[in-house]
Design an enzyme around this catalytic site. Structure first.
Site, PDB file in Angstrom:
ATOM      1  N   ARG A 115       2.655   0.762   3.467  1.00 42.82           N
ATOM      2  CA  ARG A 115       2.127  -0.165   4.455  1.00 42.82           C
ATOM      3  C   ARG A 115       2.092  -1.571   3.856  1.00 42.82           C
ATOM      4  O   ARG A 115       1.811  -1.742   2.665  1.00 42.82           O
ATOM      5  CB  ARG A 115       0.719   0.249   4.869  1.00 42.82           C
ATOM      6  CG  ARG A 115       0.190  -0.479   6.103  1.00 42.82           C
ATOM      7  CD  ARG A 115      -1.205  -0.029   6.446  1.00 42.82           C
ATOM      8  NE  ARG A 115      -2.179  -0.545   5.495  1.00 42.82           N
ATOM      9  CZ  ARG A 115      -3.472  -0.236   5.481  1.00 42.82           C
ATOM     10  NH1 ARG A 115      -3.931   0.650   6.364  1.00 42.82           N
ATOM     11  NH2 ARG A 115      -4.288  -0.762   4.603  1.00 42.82           N
ATOM     12  N   HIS A 143      26.479 -48.492  26.975  1.00 39.46           N
ATOM     13  CA  HIS A 143      25.497 -48.825  25.941  1.00 39.46           C
ATOM     14  C   HIS A 143      26.245 -49.085  24.624  1.00 39.46           C
ATOM     15  O   HIS A 143      27.166 -48.360  24.268  1.00 39.46           O
ATOM     16  CB  HIS A 143      24.522 -47.668  25.733  1.00 39.46           C
ATOM     17  CG  HIS A 143      23.580 -47.458  26.871  1.00 39.46           C
ATOM     18  ND1 HIS A 143      22.663 -48.404  27.260  1.00 39.46           N
ATOM     19  CD2 HIS A 143      23.421 -46.397  27.716  1.00 39.46           C
ATOM     20  CE1 HIS A 143      21.969 -47.938  28.289  1.00 39.46           C
ATOM     21  NE2 HIS A 143      22.416 -46.726  28.590  1.00 39.46           N
ATOM     22  N   ARG A 166       0.850  -1.208   0.000  1.00 39.04           N
ATOM     23  CA  ARG A 166       0.000   0.000   0.000  1.00 39.04           C
ATOM     24  C   ARG A 166       0.869   1.235   0.000  1.00 39.04           C
ATOM     25  O   ARG A 166       1.569   1.525   0.969  1.00 39.04           O
ATOM     26  CB  ARG A 166      -0.913  -0.004   1.231  1.00 39.04           C
ATOM     27  CG  ARG A 166      -1.835   1.213   1.348  1.00 39.04           C
ATOM     28  CD  ARG A 166      -2.776   1.267   0.166  1.00 39.04           C
ATOM     29  NE  ARG A 166      -3.887   2.179   0.374  1.00 39.04           N
ATOM     30  CZ  ARG A 166      -3.899   3.469   0.021  1.00 39.04           C
ATOM     31  NH1 ARG A 166      -2.811   4.008  -0.541  1.00 39.04           N
ATOM     32  NH2 ARG A 166      -4.970   4.208   0.222  1.00 39.04           N
ATOM     33  N   CYS A 224      23.775 -50.466  32.273  1.00 41.61           N
ATOM     34  CA  CYS A 224      23.367 -49.156  32.801  1.00 41.61           C
ATOM     35  C   CYS A 224      22.428 -49.332  33.993  1.00 41.61           C
ATOM     36  O   CYS A 224      22.850 -49.756  35.065  1.00 41.61           O
ATOM     37  CB  CYS A 224      22.745 -48.306  31.698  1.00 41.61           C
ATOM     38  SG  CYS A 224      22.717 -46.526  32.086  1.00 41.61           S
TER      39      CYS A 224
END
Length: 606
Positions: free
Chosen positions: A85, A546, A71, A450
């Site tokens: 705008r 792990h 705009r 673990c």
């Protein structure tokens, strides 16, 4: 309908929230242009002044030539041609506007700070365990084969199956596998948020590889704005380094009870501007009704993100599905782009315990061999420690839920646990402790990894209440070791030598517990540290490592020792190398043959 829409306060609040987020992002981009002054706004548009380098009339003409309208405010009373705008629109449209402004102001700071952004595509599912992770890994390997620099990404993963990177960061195992498919070192940016359930209502929250605390669902939802910022930064960082990012969703985008707080499905797809392929598991049934039903419950902007469907785990002749695909196309306007067959014994680590608890890890050997039983703990974690046994021809693996199912195996493995205190109570109250003791007395080898290792010791102390209100609990008392659960979590990669066999072992440690050091440790690592304890006979042992069974030589030594105890001749050589490359190649080849790759490449625009 109009009256009902006006009364939907939740939708209005969410709309304002989204508008604020998009406006904040757009203002940040525009503030990088020294030629522009952006005025404060509380609406879905911005008022801007051009300080230098052009005027609004010329800029409006320039933008219109690129299919964008702004705009021009030069006809407003008191304003001149330096004012214009713009509307705050979708993230994608806002980025298009910023790109055009960079072209108009070629010497701007905005031009200098722009970062190349990877192409993207996302696989979401009709449900959990639909095969999203495997399809994501497949596309990562296919793109790598085709010379594309590709990385996987999942904003948030809920899993007890985690991994430690070389940098000491914790992330979901599924994204580790996907990184391996893309021939990349695992990086916690690929999975910035990991939720590790430690009770029925709460989880430990891992953000960017580090634990930030234990939270209930409500606490985590309140914390999500901070998490979302970390997710976006991780994605942007990856997207700046790679040609393509393949994203994975979680659960289903049709879970209406979870959509308001979603950060992993459609919200993430929108941020990444990723077209979505919805993956369905036909093996469990209802896949086509799931496709159509999910499209019905999605918002209009979410439906626009869905580019097609993929049928997974099919057993049969794909041509028999033609009429179903036509039905889905008629009701959704989207095509089914492929039918991937059911792949038995693929050989890739599972994402989470869904398949484990369904019995997919049970394997029966042929001929003479040994039997290993794994206790299915309520809070089992890192169950993939046993996956290297699955292809061993002389090993039977059984997952047991009840003490009476144990039988007379050569070995019992107590796996990792996210709540060791609770699971130790379970072993005792359910009768497992008594049955395991009977097996021990008959020469069965007892192994703890673990959390399972901690259970084998004399006592576990929890002075900070990390896992339980119990200050301490007696362990099984099979090895001379005590454990204290500390606040800080140990996250480290390790490699070294198994002292009894002399074979090399490697893996990673993820634990809060600190266990007493043995004068004769089971493992001696390359950095000089030690881990693990064995009984005097060596037939009861445990450690924190792990992945200890990933090493082919150690695993074969362990199996041969069980064979010897069972009266069988040791094999003395590796029978089943634990190598994921063959599985990746098989997966990629299958997906190439059964999915329309031209469609995927068009969606990726590469």
């Amino acid at each position: 309908m109009g009256g009902r829409a006006l009364k939907d306060r939740g939708y209005q609040a969410e709309t304002r929230k989204i508008c604020k987020e998009l406006r904040t992002e757009l203002v940040k981009e525009l503030d990088a242009f020294p030629q522009l002054k952006v005025y404060p706004s509380a609406a879905n548009y911005l008022f801007i002044k051009i300080k230098s380098g052009g005027d609004a009339t010329d800029l409006a003409r320039f933008c219109l030539g690129r299919s964008i309208m702004i705009r021009n405010c030069s006809n407003y009373d008191g304003l001149d041609s330096s004012f214009f705008r713009i509307a705050v629109r979708t993230r994608k449209e806002n980025r298009q506007l910023v790109a055009v402004l960079r072209d108009y102001f070629p010497t701007s700071a905005g031009k200098k700070t722009v970062r190349r952004r990877a192409k993207s595509i996302m696989f979401q599912g009709t449900c959990s365990d639909a095969g999203k992770s495997i399809i994501t890994a497949a596309l990562c390997r296919i793109l790598w084969q085709d010379g594309v620099r590709v990385a996987p990404f999942k904003a948030q993963n809920m899993s007890l199956n985690s991994f430690v990177t070389r940098q000491g960061d914790e992330m979901g195992r599924a994204q580790v596998v996907q990184a391996q498919a893309a021939r990349l070192a695992p990086d916690c940016r690929m999975n910035p948020v990991l939720l590790k359930p430690n009770s029925d209502t709460g989880s430990q929250i891992i953000v960017c590889g580090k634990p930030v605390g234990n939270m209930s669902v409500l606490e985590y939802n309140a914390y999500k704005p901070k998490v979302w910022d970390s997710v976006c930064k991780s994605y942007d960082s990856l997207a700046a380094e790679f040609d393509v990012v393949v994203l994975e969703g979680a659960g289903s985008p049709g879970e209406v009870n979870l959509k308001a707080d979603d950060i992993v499905n459609m919200k993430m797809a929108g941020y990444a501007e990723a077209p979505v392929i919805l993956v369905g598991d036909i093996d469990r049934g209802g896949v086509y009704s799931s496709f159509v039903g999910i499209m019905e419950v999605l918002a209009e902007w979410e439906r626009k993100m869905v580019a097609g469907f993929l049928v997974n785990k099919f057993r049969g002749q794909a041509s028999l599905l033609t009429s179903a695909h036509e039905y889905v196309k008629l009701h959704s306007g989207r095509d089914v782009i492929g039918v991937v067959p059911y792949l038995a014994n693929l050989g890739l680590p599972e994402e989470d315990s869904v398949s484990f608890k369904k019995g997919s890890f049970n394997r029966q050997h042929q001929g003479e061999g040994v039997e290993i039983v794994v206790v299915n703990l309520p809070h089992i974690s890192n169950f993939t420690d046993i996956e290297p046994f699955l292809d061993e021809p002389d090993v039977t693996i059984r997952i047991v839920d009840k003490p009476e199912e144990i039988g007379h195996p050569q070995a019992i493995i107590l796996p990792g646990s996210k709540n060791v205190i609770h699971d130790l109570h379970f072993l005792k109250s359910a009768g497992f402790a008594e049955k395991i003791g009977q097996c021990r007395d008959h020469g069965c080898e007892i192994v703890g990894i673990c959390g399972g290792y901690q259970m084998l010791g004399r006592v576990i102390r929890d002075p900070h209440g990390i896992e339980s209100a119990d200050d301490q609990l007696s362990g099984l008392g099979y090895i001379d070791m005590e454990t204290v659960i500390e606040r800080e979590k140990m996250l480290t990669r390790k490699s070294g030598i198994h002292q009894i066999s002399g074979t090399k072992v490697f893996g990673y440690e993820i634990h809060h517990g600190i266990s007493s050091v043995s004068p004769t440790p089971l493992l001696r690592f390359d950095d000089g540290s030690t881990c693990g304890v064995a009984s005097g006979t060596g037939k009861i042992w445990g450690c924190y490592l792990h992945g200890i069974f990933d090493g082919d030589e150690f695993r074969r030594w362990f199996i041969d020792r069980l064979r010897n105890g069972a009266g069988f001749q040791p094999v003395g050589r590796i029978l089943a190398p634990y190598d994921l490359e063959a599985a990746f190649e098989r997966l990629a080849d299958t997906v190439r043959k059964n999915v329309d790759m031209n469609v995927l490449y068009r969606l990726l625009k590469i």
